[in-house]
Design an enzyme around this catalytic site. Structure first.
Site, PDB file in Angstrom:
ATOM      1  CG  HIS A 102      14.278  34.296  10.800  1.00  0.00           C
ATOM      2  ND1 HIS A 102      14.718  33.470  11.822  1.00  0.00           N
ATOM      3  CD2 HIS A 102      14.002  33.470   9.766  1.00  0.00           C
ATOM      4  CE1 HIS A 102      14.722  32.215  11.407  1.00  0.00           C
ATOM      5  NE2 HIS A 102      14.272  32.180  10.173  1.00  0.00           N
ATOM      6  CE  LYS A 125      15.954  23.347   2.254  1.00  0.00           C
ATOM      7  NZ  LYS A 125      15.961  24.683   1.605  1.00  0.00           N
ATOM      8  CB  CYS A 137       8.829  26.448   4.055  1.00  0.00           C
ATOM      9  SG  CYS A 137       7.896  24.917   3.880  1.00  0.00           S
ATOM     10  CD  GLU A 199      11.186  30.051   9.750  1.00  0.00           C
ATOM     11  OE1 GLU A 199      12.184  30.013   9.021  1.00  0.00           O
ATOM     12  OE2 GLU A 199      10.135  29.413   9.503  1.00  0.00           O
TER      13      GLU A 199
END
Length: 279
Positions: A102, A125, A137, A199
């Site tokens: 993605h 997180k 990010c 990514e």
């Protein structure tokens, strides 16, 4: 003996549990030793139990971070061409050690002294908690304003949104034209047995003094660092004294310091055709 249709279905099921490397010969030997009734009664129950043991259990998540998993990210192929969309959860859950590719971004903000603003990710997180990384990010979402690929304006809009959400930097301090798009990287990295990153990451630079109001659910701490400071952090990361995120580590090892030395002349590094592969 089992019918061909049943055997094919079971073969798929077993390999889903134990991995694609499980040999057909081994499975067929087991089938040959099992009557249909025995298999139906016992084997299927054992497979359910094995499936439970083989799959890591999802641990309780921070409720705010869990809600953010419903955001819809942009799926892309290896050339960064849009192929669809999926929730943040779907993008980051590992399946057979892999996660969906993605679109993402990494922002690097420098102050007027040329120091880089780093954040330490919050303990809440889901991927890479309590690690140090670049300024911000995250991901552009599959909405019209952030799907706009003209001069990466959609990605830059997403970056401005997340800079406010994570660090409290107001949008007026982040004009889109001041977020300079440098290039893209492609990387993958597991965070644990359940979650991971895969990514195509847009690298964005900006030099400007900004006002910060940290969101503690996103950011544990921040610091401005010189190049020497960061080199010491990289050494500490190697020695296990602190942790850097894998994408930040890769960017540090590749071109970060070269870009950093040319903050007033980044135009010559702009590369919108290449995707640098780190996997």
């Amino acid at each position: 003996m089992h019918s061909p249709a049943v055997s094919a279905w079971l073969l798929t099921w077993i390999r889903d549990v134990f991995g694609q490397a499980t040999s057909s010969a081994r499975i067929k030997t087991f089938f040959a030793r099992s009557s249909s009734q025995t298999f139906t009664r016992n084997f299927s129950l054992k497979m359910v139990e094995a499936k439970k043991e083989a799959a890591p259990a999802l641990q309780p998540l921070d409720p705010i971070q869990e809600a953010l998993l419903n955001e819809v990210c942009i799926l892309v192929d290896e050339n960064d061409q849009k192929t669809g969309s999926a929730t943040k959860k779907e993008c980051h859950l590992l399946k057979n050690g892999q996660s969906l590719l993605h679109r993402a971004f990494s922002v690097f903000i420098f102050n007027d002294k040329g120091e880089l603003l780093l954040q330490q990710r919050a303990d809440s997180k889901i991927t890479f908690p309590d690690t140090f990384t670049n300024t911000c990010c995250s991901h552009p979402l599959a909405v019209d304003s952030e799907l706009d690929e003209n001069s990466a304006v959609g990605v830059r809009r997403a970056a401005r949104r997340k800079l406010q959400q994570e660090l409290g930097i107001l949008p007026e301090q982040v004009p889109l034209e001041e977020l300079q798009y440098i290039t893209r990287i492609h990387y993958r990295a597991p965070s644990d047995e359940i979650w991971g990153e895969h990514e195509i990451d847009y690298i964005l630079f900006m030099q400007k003094n900004v006002d910060l109001v940290l969101n503690p659910n996103e950011v544990k701490s921040v610091r401005y660092v010189s190049q020497d400071d960061l080199r010491r952090m990289i050494e500490d990361d190697r020695n296990g004294n602190l942790k850097l995120t894998p994408w930040f580590r890769l960017i540090c090892k590749s071109q970060l310091f070269q870009w950093w030395n040319n903050l007033n002349n980044l135009k010559k590094f702009e590369d919108y055709t290449s995707i640098h592969r780190f996997y």
